[in-house]
Design a protein around this motif. Structure first.
Motif, mmCIF file in Angstrom:
data_model
loop_
_atom_site.group_PDB
_atom_site.id
_atom_site.type_symbol
_atom_site.label_atom_id
_atom_site.label_comp_id
_atom_site.label_asym_id
_atom_site.label_seq_id
_atom_site.Cartn_x
_atom_site.Cartn_y
_atom_site.Cartn_z
ATOM 1 N N PRO A 150 0.089 5.155 3.298
ATOM 2 C CA PRO A 150 0.408 5.513 4.689
ATOM 3 C C PRO A 150 1.703 4.901 5.215
ATOM 4 O O PRO A 150 2.409 5.523 6.001
ATOM 5 C CB PRO A 150 -0.795 4.995 5.467
ATOM 6 C CG PRO A 150 -1.336 3.877 4.629
ATOM 7 C CD PRO A 150 -1.088 4.275 3.208
ATOM 8 N N ASN A 151 2.011 3.682 4.783
ATOM 9 C CA ASN A 151 3.205 2.999 5.301
ATOM 10 C C ASN A 151 4.219 2.793 4.177
ATOM 11 O O ASN A 151 3.968 2.059 3.220
ATOM 12 C CB ASN A 151 2.809 1.646 5.896
ATOM 13 C CG ASN A 151 1.803 1.792 7.024
ATOM 14 O OD1 ASN A 151 1.988 2.601 7.929
ATOM 15 N ND2 ASN A 151 0.723 1.018 6.959
ATOM 16 N N THR A 152 5.354 3.434 4.296
ATOM 17 C CA THR A 152 6.390 3.342 3.278
ATOM 18 C C THR A 152 7.723 2.908 3.894
ATOM 19 O O THR A 152 7.893 2.940 5.114
ATOM 20 C CB THR A 152 6.607 4.695 2.570
ATOM 21 O OG1 THR A 152 7.211 5.619 3.496
ATOM 22 C CG2 THR A 152 5.286 5.271 2.072
ATOM 23 N N LYS A 153 8.637 2.524 3.036
ATOM 24 C CA LYS A 153 9.956 2.075 3.475
ATOM 25 C C LYS A 153 10.710 3.183 4.200
ATOM 26 O O LYS A 153 11.461 2.935 5.152
ATOM 27 C CB LYS A 153 10.755 1.589 2.258
ATOM 28 C CG LYS A 153 12.132 1.058 2.573
ATOM 29 C CD LYS A 153 12.826 0.595 1.308
ATOM 30 C CE LYS A 153 14.226 0.072 1.594
ATOM 31 N NZ LYS A 153 14.910 -0.368 0.345
ATOM 32 N N THR A 154 10.522 4.429 3.756
ATOM 33 C CA THR A 154 11.230 5.565 4.345
ATOM 34 C C THR A 154 10.447 6.214 5.487
ATOM 35 O O THR A 154 10.872 7.251 6.011
ATOM 36 C CB THR A 154 11.502 6.629 3.260
ATOM 37 O OG1 THR A 154 10.253 7.017 2.669
ATOM 38 C CG2 THR A 154 12.420 6.080 2.188
ATOM 39 N N LYS A 155 9.307 5.611 5.850
ATOM 40 C CA LYS A 155 8.456 6.123 6.934
ATOM 41 C C LYS A 155 7.834 7.484 6.590
ATOM 42 O O LYS A 155 7.398 8.221 7.486
ATOM 43 C CB LYS A 155 9.254 6.247 8.250
ATOM 44 C CG LYS A 155 10.028 4.999 8.644
ATOM 45 C CD LYS A 155 9.120 3.807 8.851
ATOM 46 C CE LYS A 155 9.931 2.572 9.285
ATOM 47 N NZ LYS A 155 9.091 1.366 9.409
ATOM 48 N N ILE A 156 7.822 7.813 5.301
ATOM 49 C CA ILE A 156 7.237 9.076 4.860
ATOM 50 C C ILE A 156 5.956 8.781 4.077
ATOM 51 O O ILE A 156 6.015 8.278 2.954
ATOM 52 C CB ILE A 156 8.216 9.858 3.956
ATOM 53 C CG1 ILE A 156 9.531 10.121 4.688
ATOM 54 C CG2 ILE A 156 7.583 11.170 3.490
ATOM 55 C CD1 ILE A 156 10.585 10.791 3.808
ATOM 56 N N PRO A 157 4.779 9.040 4.642
ATOM 57 C CA PRO A 157 3.512 8.793 3.923
ATOM 58 C C PRO A 157 3.468 9.621 2.631
ATOM 59 O O PRO A 157 3.986 10.743 2.581
ATOM 60 C CB PRO A 157 2.447 9.253 4.924
ATOM 61 C CG PRO A 157 3.118 9.197 6.260
ATOM 62 C CD PRO A 157 4.543 9.565 6.003
ATOM 63 N N ARG A 158 2.848 9.058 1.610
ATOM 64 C CA ARG A 158 2.736 9.763 0.334
ATOM 65 C C ARG A 158 1.285 9.828 -0.114
ATOM 66 O O ARG A 158 0.477 8.972 0.248
ATOM 67 C CB ARG A 158 3.552 9.072 -0.775
ATOM 68 C CG ARG A 158 5.013 8.960 -0.507
ATOM 69 C CD ARG A 158 5.814 8.697 -1.793
ATOM 70 N NE ARG A 158 5.254 7.683 -2.662
ATOM 71 C CZ ARG A 158 5.435 6.366 -2.496
ATOM 72 N NH1 ARG A 158 6.144 5.938 -1.465
ATOM 73 N NH2 ARG A 158 4.925 5.499 -3.350
ATOM 74 N N ILE A 159 0.989 10.835 -0.913
ATOM 75 C CA ILE A 159 -0.320 10.972 -1.542
ATOM 76 C C ILE A 159 -0.095 11.286 -3.015
ATOM 77 O O ILE A 159 0.741 12.130 -3.349
ATOM 78 C CB ILE A 159 -1.153 12.096 -0.902
ATOM 79 C CG1 ILE A 159 -1.476 11.770 0.559
ATOM 80 C CG2 ILE A 159 -2.457 12.311 -1.677
ATOM 81 C CD1 ILE A 159 -2.257 12.868 1.268
ATOM 82 N N PHE A 160 -0.807 10.588 -3.890
ATOM 83 C CA PHE A 160 -0.733 10.917 -5.308
ATOM 84 C C PHE A 160 -2.122 10.863 -5.921
ATOM 85 O O PHE A 160 -3.068 10.355 -5.305
ATOM 86 C CB PHE A 160 0.234 9.986 -6.053
ATOM 87 C CG PHE A 160 -0.175 8.536 -6.086
ATOM 88 C CD1 PHE A 160 -0.939 8.031 -7.130
ATOM 89 C CD2 PHE A 160 0.228 7.656 -5.090
ATOM 90 C CE1 PHE A 160 -1.304 6.694 -7.178
ATOM 91 C CE2 PHE A 160 -0.130 6.323 -5.123
ATOM 92 C CZ PHE A 160 -0.899 5.838 -6.170
ATOM 93 N N VAL A 161 -2.246 11.426 -7.101
ATOM 94 C CA VAL A 161 -3.541 11.546 -7.764
ATOM 95 C C VAL A 161 -3.508 10.833 -9.106
ATOM 96 O O VAL A 161 -2.510 10.892 -9.831
ATOM 97 C CB VAL A 161 -3.906 13.034 -7.976
ATOM 98 C CG1 VAL A 161 -5.199 13.167 -8.786
ATOM 99 C CG2 VAL A 161 -4.057 13.737 -6.635
ATOM 100 N N VAL A 162 -4.593 10.146 -9.427
ATOM 101 C CA VAL A 162 -4.761 9.516 -10.743
ATOM 102 C C VAL A 162 -5.901 10.240 -11.449
ATOM 103 O O VAL A 162 -7.030 10.275 -10.937
ATOM 104 C CB VAL A 162 -5.097 8.010 -10.621
ATOM 105 C CG1 VAL A 162 -5.307 7.409 -12.005
ATOM 106 C CG2 VAL A 162 -3.998 7.278 -9.866
#
Length: 261
Positions: free
Chosen positions: A130-142
């Motif tokens: 939810p909190n990233t350096k670029t202020k862009i939340p990310r979602i990834f799958v394992v």
């Protein structure tokens, strides 16, 4: 003149400190269990210690010991490996490695990851940053490649019930999980720990950023386009993503084949 780092006084002090890390009353039992394991490794020509090596060793000993005794022996050997050989084969580093590379995570993103940010849907894990350096939340799958999901579930099951915070990564001390969350410096050492475990040269060069770089490099080597790499890592700059594609060994190999045709 003696080098400070190699002086006899320093070596002696280090040995005393190491010996004090083991329980005083049962230290001899720890040493016996450890030496027995080392002897077995020498007979089997084992040079790199891992959980699979421990599993093979204790599988052989299962016929001679009760389960309670076997577990005690395992705990003693594992503690000695951490203290004497500086080898910590706990699941913390492995889970951090998996999530870090799968999601191209920064060190602070892993540190701040909570149990609520990961959803286990059975066939995969859905991870939210939810909190990233670029202020862009990310979602990834394992996905369940190489029993990664089982490893994550085992790690999560070790979490003490009395932990009041929700940070995912916790410190392990003497083979047991504590309630203290892992800090940025410890998290950033995961690549160097893995490099040391694999006996790679210049382990100090493997910083926390290696997880993010490795993720992007793997995608570039697989032929993934720049837009996908940018989206996966959350980069705003196309230049950064282009750098990984340009330096990709796979891409350079394709260019070489075209040049030499």
């Amino acid at each position: 003149m003696n080098n400070y780092c190699e002086s006899e006084e320093i070596v002696e002090a280090a040995n005393i400190a190491i010996s004090n890390l083991l329980p005083t009353k049962s230290r001899s039992l720890y040493d016996i269990a450890y030496n027995r394991f080392k002897k077995w490794c020498a007979e089997k020509n084992v040079q790199v210690y891992s959980e699979n090596v421990l599993l093979a060793y204790f599988s052989e000993n299962a016929k001679n010991y009760k389960s309670s005794t076997l577990w005690a022996q395992y705990s003693m050997v594992k503690s000695c490996l951490i203290i004497y050989d500086n080898i910590d084969i706990s699941k913390f580093s492995k889970v951090g490695l998996i999530l870090g590379i799968a999601g191209a995570c920064r060190t602070d993103e892993l540190v701040n990851l909570t149990v609520d940010d990961i959803e286990d849907v059975g066939s995969s894990l859905i991870v939210k940053i939810p909190n990233t350096k670029t202020k862009i939340p990310r979602i990834f799958v394992v996905t369940d490649v190489g029993n990664m999901l089982e490893l994550f579930r085992k790690y999560l099951s070790l979490r003490p019930p009395h932990v009041k915070h929700k940070r995912l990564f916790l410190y392990y001390k003497a083979g047991k999980c504590s309630s203290q969350p892992v800090g940025k410096n410890t998290m950033g050492k995961i690549p160097s720990v893995v490099a040391s475990y694999l006996k790679l040269p210049d382990v100090a060069c493997y910083t926390g950023h290696c997880l993010r770089r490795s993720s992007a490099t793997l995608l570039a080597d697989a032929g993934v386009d720049i837009t996908t790499i940018k989206r996966h890592a959350g980069w705003k700059s196309t230049t950064v993503a282009e750098g990984y594609v340009e330096n990709s060994i796979e891409n350079k190999t394709k260019i070489a084949n075209q040049v030499l045709v």
